[in-house]
Design a protein around this motif. Sequence first.
Motif, PDB file in Angstrom:
ATOM      1  N   GLY A   1       6.951   0.842   4.140  1.00 48.77           N
ATOM      2  CA  GLY A   1       5.856   0.135   3.488  1.00 48.77           C
ATOM      3  C   GLY A   1       5.839   0.226   1.987  1.00 48.77           C
TER       4      GLY A   1
ATOM      5  N   ALA B   1       1.701   5.839   8.313  1.00 52.93           N
ATOM      6  CA  ALA B   1       0.560   5.695   7.404  1.00 52.93           C
ATOM      7  C   ALA B   1       0.549   4.357   6.676  1.00 52.93           C
ATOM      8  N   ASP B   2       1.742   3.805   6.354  1.00 46.36           N
ATOM      9  CA  ASP B   2       1.796   2.670   5.435  1.00 46.36           C
ATOM     10  C   ASP B   2       2.456   1.424   5.989  1.00 46.36           C
ATOM     11  N   ASN B   3       3.120   1.500   7.137  1.00 47.22           N
ATOM     12  CA  ASN B   3       3.787   0.302   7.629  1.00 47.22           C
ATOM     13  C   ASN B   3       2.752  -0.755   8.021  1.00 47.22           C
TER      14      ASN B   3
ATOM     15  N   ARG C   1       0.936  -8.544   4.549  1.00 49.66           N
ATOM     16  CA  ARG C   1       1.730  -7.556   3.804  1.00 49.66           C
ATOM     17  C   ARG C   1       3.120  -7.393   4.419  1.00 49.66           C
TER      18      ARG C   1
ATOM     19  N   ARG D   1       5.474   8.544   6.856  1.00 49.80           N
ATOM     20  CA  ARG D   1       5.106   7.509   5.888  1.00 49.80           C
ATOM     21  C   ARG D   1       4.930   6.156   6.562  1.00 49.80           C
TER      22      ARG D   1
END
Length: 433
Positions: A430, A261-263, A141, A258
Amino acid sequence: MTRFHFARTATAVSALSLLLAVNAGAADLPAPDTPLPNASSPNASSLGATLDSLLDAGRRLNPSVQAAALRTAAADAEASVADALDDPTLRINSDEVDRTSGPRINKTYIMVEQDFPLWGKRELRRRAAQAAVDGARGRERATSLELEERLKDAYAQYVATSTALAINGDVQRLDRQMAKNAADRYAQGLGSQGDALLAAADAARTEVEATRLTADRTAAMARLNVLLARPADAPLAPPAGARALPTATPSLTVLVDRAQADNPLLAAGAAEVRGAEEERHLAAKAWYPDLTMSVGAIQRDNGPTGYTATIGFKIPLQAEPKRAKEREAVAKANASRQSLAATAADIEGDLAQSLADLTAIRQQLGIYRAQLLPDLGTAHEAALAAYGRGQGSLASVLEAEHRLHQARLDLLRIEVEGQRALAALERLVGGPL
Protein backbone atom coordinates in the motif's frame (compact mmCIF):
# COMPACT_ATOMS: atom_id res chain seq x y z
CA MET A 1 28.08 0.86 -13.88
CA THR A 2 27.53 2.74 -17.16
CA ARG A 3 30.68 4.90 -16.94
CA PHE A 4 32.74 1.80 -16.15
CA HIS A 5 31.53 -0.12 -19.18
CA PHE A 6 31.68 2.87 -21.48
CA ALA A 7 35.30 3.29 -20.41
CA ARG A 8 35.89 -0.38 -21.27
CA THR A 9 34.49 0.22 -24.74
CA ALA A 10 36.63 3.33 -25.18
CA THR A 11 39.71 1.32 -24.28
CA ALA A 12 38.78 -1.37 -26.82
CA VAL A 13 38.24 1.19 -29.55
CA SER A 14 41.60 2.81 -28.89
CA ALA A 15 43.37 -0.55 -28.88
CA LEU A 16 41.84 -1.62 -32.17
CA SER A 17 42.68 1.68 -33.79
CA LEU A 18 46.34 1.14 -32.85
CA LEU A 19 46.40 -2.55 -33.77
CA LEU A 20 44.44 -2.52 -37.01
CA ALA A 21 44.99 0.95 -38.51
CA VAL A 22 46.41 0.66 -42.03
CA ASN A 23 48.23 4.00 -41.97
CA ALA A 24 48.91 6.79 -39.55
CA GLY A 25 46.33 8.97 -41.25
CA ALA A 26 43.40 6.80 -40.19
CA ALA A 27 40.35 8.82 -39.14
CA ASP A 28 39.85 9.44 -35.45
CA LEU A 29 37.19 7.28 -33.84
CA PRO A 30 34.05 9.00 -32.52
CA ALA A 31 33.70 9.32 -28.76
CA PRO A 32 31.79 6.23 -27.57
CA ASP A 33 30.11 7.76 -24.58
CA THR A 34 26.42 8.56 -25.08
CA PRO A 35 25.22 9.34 -21.57
CA LEU A 36 21.58 9.64 -20.71
CA PRO A 37 20.39 13.09 -19.57
CA ASN A 38 20.92 13.71 -15.91
CA ALA A 39 18.57 15.26 -13.43
CA SER A 40 19.96 18.76 -14.10
CA SER A 41 19.29 18.69 -17.86
CA PRO A 42 16.50 20.86 -19.31
CA ASN A 43 14.41 17.77 -20.07
CA ALA A 44 14.50 16.50 -16.47
CA SER A 45 11.34 18.39 -15.59
CA SER A 46 9.52 17.27 -18.76
CA LEU A 47 6.99 14.50 -18.83
CA GLY A 48 8.75 11.16 -19.06
CA ALA A 49 12.09 12.32 -17.72
CA THR A 50 11.37 11.14 -14.19
CA LEU A 51 9.11 8.55 -12.66
CA ASP A 52 7.52 11.13 -10.37
CA SER A 53 6.37 13.21 -13.34
CA LEU A 54 4.66 10.16 -14.81
CA LEU A 55 3.02 9.19 -11.53
CA ASP A 56 1.65 12.70 -11.03
CA ALA A 57 0.28 12.80 -14.56
CA GLY A 58 -1.21 9.32 -14.20
CA ARG A 59 -3.16 10.24 -11.08
CA ARG A 60 -4.66 13.21 -12.93
CA LEU A 61 -5.21 11.77 -16.40
CA ASN A 62 -5.76 8.03 -16.22
CA PRO A 63 -9.45 7.28 -16.97
CA SER A 64 -9.54 4.19 -14.74
CA VAL A 65 -8.50 6.27 -11.73
CA GLN A 66 -11.03 8.95 -12.62
CA ALA A 67 -13.78 6.36 -13.01
CA ALA A 68 -12.94 4.87 -9.61
CA ALA A 69 -13.08 8.34 -8.04
CA LEU A 70 -16.49 8.96 -9.60
CA ARG A 71 -17.77 5.64 -8.27
CA THR A 72 -16.63 6.70 -4.81
CA ALA A 73 -18.42 10.02 -5.21
CA ALA A 74 -21.59 8.20 -6.30
CA ALA A 75 -21.44 5.90 -3.27
CA ASP A 76 -20.88 8.89 -0.99
CA ALA A 77 -23.88 10.70 -2.46
CA GLU A 78 -26.02 7.63 -1.92
CA ALA A 79 -24.82 7.26 1.68
CA SER A 80 -25.67 10.88 2.48
CA VAL A 81 -29.40 10.10 2.14
CA ALA A 82 -29.39 6.43 3.11
CA ASP A 83 -31.28 7.10 6.36
CA ALA A 84 -33.71 9.60 4.85
CA LEU A 85 -37.45 9.02 5.10
CA ASP A 86 -39.48 8.14 2.06
CA ASP A 87 -41.64 10.81 0.46
CA PRO A 88 -44.95 11.37 2.28
CA THR A 89 -48.24 10.51 0.61
CA LEU A 90 -50.98 13.11 0.12
CA ARG A 91 -54.47 11.65 0.28
CA ILE A 92 -57.67 13.51 -0.64
CA ASN A 93 -60.95 11.73 0.11
CA SER A 94 -64.46 12.95 -0.58
CA ASP A 95 -67.31 11.49 1.48
CA GLU A 96 -70.83 12.32 2.70
CA VAL A 97 -71.89 13.38 6.14
CA ASP A 98 -73.97 10.65 7.74
CA ARG A 99 -77.62 11.76 8.04
CA THR A 100 -81.03 10.15 7.74
CA SER A 101 -82.76 12.85 5.70
CA GLY A 102 -82.23 16.10 3.92
CA PRO A 103 -79.88 17.09 1.11
CA ARG A 104 -76.45 15.57 0.58
CA ILE A 105 -73.65 17.27 2.51
CA ASN A 106 -70.08 16.68 1.27
CA LYS A 107 -67.17 16.03 3.59
CA THR A 108 -63.55 16.20 2.28
CA TYR A 109 -60.46 14.71 3.97
CA ILE A 110 -57.07 16.17 3.10
CA MET A 111 -54.35 14.04 4.76
CA VAL A 112 -50.55 13.60 4.69
CA GLU A 113 -49.26 10.11 5.41
CA GLN A 114 -45.67 9.23 6.37
CA ASP A 115 -43.93 5.89 7.00
CA PHE A 116 -41.43 5.77 9.89
CA PRO A 117 -38.99 2.84 10.01
CA LEU A 118 -38.42 1.83 13.65
CA TRP A 119 -36.04 -0.37 15.63
CA GLY A 120 -32.87 1.28 14.31
CA LYS A 121 -33.48 0.42 10.67
CA ARG A 122 -32.47 3.86 9.41
CA GLU A 123 -29.18 3.70 11.30
CA LEU A 124 -28.48 0.26 9.89
CA ARG A 125 -29.12 1.56 6.38
CA ARG A 126 -26.79 4.48 6.99
CA ARG A 127 -24.01 2.23 8.30
CA ALA A 128 -24.40 -0.18 5.39
CA ALA A 129 -24.19 2.70 2.92
CA GLN A 130 -21.14 4.12 4.69
CA ALA A 131 -19.46 0.72 4.47
CA ALA A 132 -20.13 0.81 0.72
CA VAL A 133 -18.40 4.20 0.57
CA ASP A 134 -15.38 2.80 2.44
CA GLY A 135 -15.27 -0.12 0.04
CA ALA A 136 -15.39 2.22 -2.96
CA ARG A 137 -12.56 4.31 -1.48
CA GLY A 138 -10.47 1.18 -1.02
CA ARG A 139 -11.06 0.10 -4.59
CA GLU A 140 -10.25 3.60 -5.81
CA ARG A 141 -6.93 3.53 -3.98
CA ALA A 142 -6.25 0.01 -5.25
CA THR A 143 -6.83 1.24 -8.81
CA SER A 144 -4.38 4.07 -8.23
CA LEU A 145 -1.74 1.69 -6.83
CA GLU A 146 -2.21 -0.69 -9.76
CA LEU A 147 -1.69 2.23 -12.14
CA GLU A 148 1.47 3.23 -10.29
CA GLU A 149 2.78 -0.33 -10.55
CA ARG A 150 2.17 -0.38 -14.29
CA LEU A 151 3.80 3.03 -14.73
CA LYS A 152 6.84 1.93 -12.72
CA ASP A 153 7.18 -1.19 -14.83
CA ALA A 154 6.80 0.67 -18.13
CA TYR A 155 9.22 3.39 -17.01
CA ALA A 156 11.80 0.75 -16.05
CA GLN A 157 11.44 -0.69 -19.56
CA TYR A 158 11.80 2.81 -21.01
CA VAL A 159 15.00 3.46 -19.07
CA ALA A 160 16.44 0.01 -19.85
CA THR A 161 15.79 0.19 -23.59
CA SER A 162 17.18 3.73 -23.75
CA THR A 163 20.32 2.63 -21.91
CA ALA A 164 20.59 -0.51 -24.05
CA LEU A 165 20.42 1.62 -27.19
CA ALA A 166 23.28 3.76 -25.88
CA ILE A 167 25.34 0.65 -25.10
CA ASN A 168 24.53 -0.88 -28.46
CA GLY A 169 25.51 2.38 -30.14
CA ASP A 170 29.00 2.10 -28.63
CA VAL A 171 29.28 -1.47 -29.88
CA GLN A 172 28.02 -0.41 -33.31
CA ARG A 173 30.75 2.20 -33.64
CA LEU A 174 33.34 -0.34 -32.55
CA ASP A 175 32.07 -2.99 -34.97
CA ARG A 176 31.96 -0.57 -37.89
CA GLN A 177 35.54 0.46 -37.27
CA MET A 178 36.60 -3.17 -36.92
CA ALA A 179 34.82 -4.07 -40.16
CA LYS A 180 36.47 -1.15 -42.00
CA ASN A 181 39.93 -1.99 -40.70
CA ALA A 182 39.50 -5.69 -41.46
CA ALA A 183 38.38 -4.87 -45.02
CA ASP A 184 41.33 -2.51 -45.51
CA ARG A 185 43.77 -5.12 -44.22
CA TYR A 186 42.30 -7.73 -46.56
CA ALA A 187 42.51 -5.33 -49.50
CA GLN A 188 46.22 -4.76 -48.78
CA GLY A 189 46.91 -8.44 -48.30
CA LEU A 190 47.52 -8.08 -44.57
CA GLY A 191 44.40 -9.97 -43.40
CA SER A 192 42.17 -12.83 -44.42
CA GLN A 193 38.88 -12.65 -46.26
CA GLY A 194 37.30 -14.64 -43.43
CA ASP A 195 38.17 -11.92 -40.90
CA ALA A 196 36.74 -9.23 -43.19
CA LEU A 197 33.50 -11.14 -43.68
CA LEU A 198 33.23 -11.99 -40.00
CA ALA A 199 33.71 -8.37 -38.97
CA ALA A 200 31.12 -7.21 -41.53
CA ALA A 201 28.62 -9.80 -40.25
CA ASP A 202 29.17 -8.66 -36.69
CA ALA A 203 28.52 -5.04 -37.67
CA ALA A 204 25.27 -6.15 -39.32
CA ARG A 205 24.29 -8.02 -36.17
CA THR A 206 24.55 -4.89 -34.04
CA GLU A 207 22.46 -3.01 -36.63
CA VAL A 208 19.74 -5.64 -36.23
CA GLU A 209 20.01 -5.36 -32.43
CA ALA A 210 19.61 -1.58 -32.69
CA THR A 211 16.40 -2.05 -34.68
CA ARG A 212 15.00 -4.45 -32.07
CA LEU A 213 15.91 -2.16 -29.17
CA THR A 214 14.37 0.84 -30.93
CA ALA A 215 11.13 -1.10 -31.32
CA ASP A 216 11.25 -2.08 -27.63
CA ARG A 217 11.73 1.54 -26.59
CA THR A 218 8.88 2.65 -28.84
CA ALA A 219 6.65 0.02 -27.24
CA ALA A 220 7.62 1.19 -23.74
CA MET A 221 6.83 4.78 -24.66
CA ALA A 222 3.48 3.70 -26.09
CA ARG A 223 2.64 1.87 -22.85
CA LEU A 224 3.43 4.98 -20.82
CA ASN A 225 1.39 7.23 -23.08
CA VAL A 226 -1.63 4.93 -23.05
CA LEU A 227 -1.56 4.81 -19.26
CA LEU A 228 -1.61 8.62 -19.28
CA ALA A 229 -4.54 8.73 -21.74
CA ARG A 230 -2.28 10.29 -24.39
CA PRO A 231 -1.77 9.25 -28.02
CA ALA A 232 0.48 6.21 -28.17
CA ASP A 233 3.03 8.06 -30.31
CA ALA A 234 3.11 11.23 -28.19
CA PRO A 235 6.68 12.36 -27.44
CA LEU A 236 8.29 11.79 -24.05
CA ALA A 237 11.40 13.34 -22.60
CA PRO A 238 14.49 11.11 -22.43
CA PRO A 239 14.58 9.26 -19.10
CA ALA A 240 16.87 10.56 -16.40
CA GLY A 241 17.47 7.06 -15.04
CA ALA A 242 15.85 4.32 -13.01
CA ARG A 243 15.39 4.65 -9.28
CA ALA A 244 17.80 2.67 -7.12
CA LEU A 245 16.70 -0.68 -5.77
CA PRO A 246 16.72 -0.90 -1.96
CA THR A 247 19.86 -2.41 -0.49
CA ALA A 248 17.74 -4.19 2.14
CA THR A 249 14.08 -5.08 2.49
CA PRO A 250 11.90 -5.79 5.54
CA SER A 251 11.13 -9.36 6.47
CA LEU A 252 8.06 -11.12 5.16
CA THR A 253 6.38 -10.82 8.56
CA VAL A 254 6.82 -7.05 8.57
CA LEU A 255 5.54 -6.77 5.01
CA VAL A 256 2.48 -8.87 5.79
CA ASP A 257 1.72 -6.67 8.81
CA ARG A 258 2.00 -3.57 6.63
CA ALA A 259 -0.27 -5.08 4.01
CA GLN A 260 -2.89 -5.96 6.60
CA ALA A 261 -2.84 -2.36 7.79
CA ASP A 262 -2.51 -0.47 4.49
CA ASN A 263 -3.47 -2.65 1.54
CA PRO A 264 -6.57 -1.02 0.00
CA LEU A 265 -8.03 -4.30 -1.27
CA LEU A 266 -8.04 -5.63 2.28
CA ALA A 267 -9.61 -2.39 3.46
CA ALA A 268 -12.27 -2.67 0.77
CA GLY A 269 -12.90 -6.31 1.69
CA ALA A 270 -13.25 -5.45 5.38
CA ALA A 271 -15.72 -2.70 4.45
CA GLU A 272 -17.73 -5.20 2.42
CA VAL A 273 -17.86 -7.52 5.44
CA ARG A 274 -19.12 -4.64 7.62
CA GLY A 275 -21.72 -3.70 5.05
CA ALA A 276 -22.90 -7.31 4.72
CA GLU A 277 -23.24 -7.56 8.51
CA GLU A 278 -25.34 -4.40 8.59
CA GLU A 279 -27.51 -5.81 5.83
CA ARG A 280 -27.90 -9.03 7.81
CA HIS A 281 -29.03 -7.10 10.87
CA LEU A 282 -31.39 -5.09 8.69
CA ALA A 283 -32.91 -8.27 7.25
CA ALA A 284 -33.53 -9.53 10.78
CA LYS A 285 -35.32 -6.26 11.60
CA ALA A 286 -37.86 -6.93 8.85
CA TRP A 287 -39.89 -8.94 11.39
CA TYR A 288 -40.45 -5.75 13.39
CA PRO A 289 -43.29 -3.59 12.05
CA ASP A 290 -42.81 -0.04 10.84
CA LEU A 291 -45.05 2.82 11.88
CA THR A 292 -47.32 4.74 9.52
CA MET A 293 -48.79 8.06 10.71
CA SER A 294 -51.14 10.43 8.98
CA VAL A 295 -52.66 13.77 9.90
CA GLY A 296 -55.12 15.92 8.01
CA ALA A 297 -58.00 18.33 7.91
CA ILE A 298 -61.74 17.72 7.36
CA GLN A 299 -63.71 20.20 5.35
CA ARG A 300 -67.54 20.09 5.39
CA ASP A 301 -69.85 21.91 2.99
CA ASN A 302 -72.24 22.90 5.75
CA GLY A 303 -70.49 22.60 9.03
CA PRO A 304 -67.32 23.28 10.97
CA THR A 305 -63.91 22.06 9.81
CA GLY A 306 -62.22 19.32 11.74
CA TYR A 307 -59.01 17.36 12.07
CA THR A 308 -58.12 13.73 11.82
CA ALA A 309 -55.11 11.56 12.69
CA THR A 310 -54.41 7.90 12.18
CA ILE A 311 -51.66 5.51 13.17
CA GLY A 312 -50.92 2.14 11.65
CA PHE A 313 -48.41 -0.71 11.70
CA LYS A 314 -47.35 -3.11 8.99
CA ILE A 315 -48.17 -6.67 10.00
CA PRO A 316 -45.29 -9.08 9.16
CA LEU A 317 -47.51 -11.86 7.87
CA GLN A 318 -45.44 -12.72 4.76
CA ALA A 319 -42.86 -14.86 6.52
CA GLU A 320 -41.22 -16.68 3.61
CA PRO A 321 -39.86 -13.54 1.84
CA LYS A 322 -38.37 -12.39 5.14
CA ARG A 323 -36.72 -15.75 5.76
CA ALA A 324 -35.35 -15.71 2.22
CA LYS A 325 -33.92 -12.24 2.76
CA GLU A 326 -32.28 -13.40 5.97
CA ARG A 327 -30.73 -16.39 4.23
CA GLU A 328 -29.52 -14.14 1.44
CA ALA A 329 -27.97 -11.68 3.89
CA VAL A 330 -26.24 -14.44 5.86
CA ALA A 331 -24.85 -15.99 2.66
CA LYS A 332 -23.56 -12.61 1.46
CA ALA A 333 -21.90 -11.93 4.82
CA ASN A 334 -20.18 -15.32 4.81
CA ALA A 335 -19.15 -14.87 1.18
CA SER A 336 -17.62 -11.49 2.02
CA ARG A 337 -15.59 -13.05 4.82
CA GLN A 338 -14.34 -15.83 2.58
CA SER A 339 -13.45 -13.35 -0.16
CA LEU A 340 -11.52 -11.26 2.35
CA ALA A 341 -9.65 -14.33 3.60
CA ALA A 342 -8.83 -15.35 0.01
CA THR A 343 -7.59 -11.84 -0.80
CA ALA A 344 -5.39 -11.83 2.31
CA ALA A 345 -3.94 -15.23 1.39
CA ASP A 346 -3.27 -14.11 -2.19
CA ILE A 347 -1.55 -10.96 -0.97
CA GLU A 348 0.64 -12.89 1.46
CA GLY A 349 1.61 -15.32 -1.30
CA ASP A 350 2.36 -12.50 -3.74
CA LEU A 351 4.42 -10.75 -1.08
CA ALA A 352 6.49 -13.87 -0.50
CA GLN A 353 7.03 -14.31 -4.26
CA SER A 354 7.96 -10.69 -4.91
CA LEU A 355 10.25 -10.56 -1.88
CA ALA A 356 12.04 -13.73 -2.99
CA ASP A 357 12.38 -12.32 -6.52
CA LEU A 358 13.79 -9.03 -5.29
CA THR A 359 16.25 -10.76 -2.96
CA ALA A 360 17.49 -13.05 -5.74
CA ILE A 361 17.75 -10.13 -8.17
CA ARG A 362 19.88 -8.12 -5.74
CA GLN A 363 22.22 -11.10 -5.45
CA GLN A 364 22.39 -11.48 -9.23
CA LEU A 365 23.12 -7.79 -9.69
CA GLY A 366 25.93 -8.01 -7.14
CA ILE A 367 27.53 -10.93 -9.00
CA TYR A 368 27.21 -9.18 -12.36
CA ARG A 369 28.69 -5.91 -11.16
CA ALA A 370 31.41 -7.28 -8.89
CA GLN A 371 32.57 -10.31 -10.85
CA LEU A 372 30.98 -11.18 -14.20
CA LEU A 373 31.26 -7.84 -16.01
CA PRO A 374 34.82 -7.08 -14.79
CA ASP A 375 35.91 -10.60 -15.79
CA LEU A 376 34.34 -10.32 -19.23
CA GLY A 377 35.87 -6.89 -19.71
CA THR A 378 39.30 -8.25 -18.82
CA ALA A 379 38.79 -11.20 -21.16
CA HIS A 380 37.85 -8.81 -23.95
CA GLU A 381 40.99 -6.75 -23.42
CA ALA A 382 43.11 -9.92 -23.30
CA ALA A 383 41.64 -11.11 -26.62
CA LEU A 384 42.42 -7.71 -28.18
CA ALA A 385 45.97 -7.80 -26.87
CA ALA A 386 46.54 -11.36 -28.14
CA TYR A 387 45.15 -10.43 -31.54
CA GLY A 388 47.48 -7.45 -31.67
CA ARG A 389 50.48 -9.72 -31.00
CA GLY A 390 49.37 -12.12 -33.71
CA GLN A 391 48.55 -14.81 -31.16
CA GLY A 392 44.79 -14.74 -31.47
CA SER A 393 42.05 -14.53 -34.06
CA LEU A 394 39.52 -11.86 -34.84
CA ALA A 395 36.82 -14.42 -34.10
CA SER A 396 38.06 -14.64 -30.52
CA VAL A 397 37.91 -10.86 -30.20
CA LEU A 398 34.36 -10.75 -31.55
CA GLU A 399 33.28 -13.61 -29.30
CA ALA A 400 34.64 -11.81 -26.26
CA GLU A 401 32.86 -8.64 -27.37
CA HIS A 402 29.58 -10.55 -27.83
CA ARG A 403 29.76 -11.98 -24.34
CA LEU A 404 30.48 -8.59 -22.78
CA HIS A 405 27.72 -6.91 -24.78
CA GLN A 406 25.19 -9.62 -23.90
CA ALA A 407 26.12 -9.49 -20.22
CA ARG A 408 25.50 -5.75 -20.17
CA LEU A 409 22.09 -6.23 -21.79
CA ASP A 410 21.33 -9.07 -19.36
CA LEU A 411 22.19 -6.74 -16.50
CA LEU A 412 19.61 -4.25 -17.77
CA ARG A 413 17.01 -7.01 -18.06
CA ILE A 414 17.68 -8.11 -14.47
CA GLU A 415 17.38 -4.50 -13.29
CA VAL A 416 13.98 -4.26 -14.99
CA GLU A 417 12.89 -7.44 -13.20
CA GLY A 418 14.06 -5.90 -9.93
CA GLN A 419 12.05 -2.75 -10.58
CA ARG A 420 9.03 -4.92 -11.38
CA ALA A 421 9.38 -6.90 -8.13
CA LEU A 422 9.82 -3.66 -6.14
CA ALA A 423 6.72 -2.11 -7.75
CA ALA A 424 4.70 -5.22 -6.90
CA LEU A 425 5.84 -5.09 -3.25
CA GLU A 426 4.88 -1.41 -3.00
CA ARG A 427 1.44 -2.12 -4.45
CA LEU A 428 0.88 -5.01 -2.04
CA VAL A 429 1.92 -3.08 1.10
CA GLY A 430 0.00 0.00 0.00
CA GLY A 431 2.93 2.41 -0.36
CA PRO A 432 6.71 2.82 -0.64
CA LEU A 433 8.90 0.35 1.23
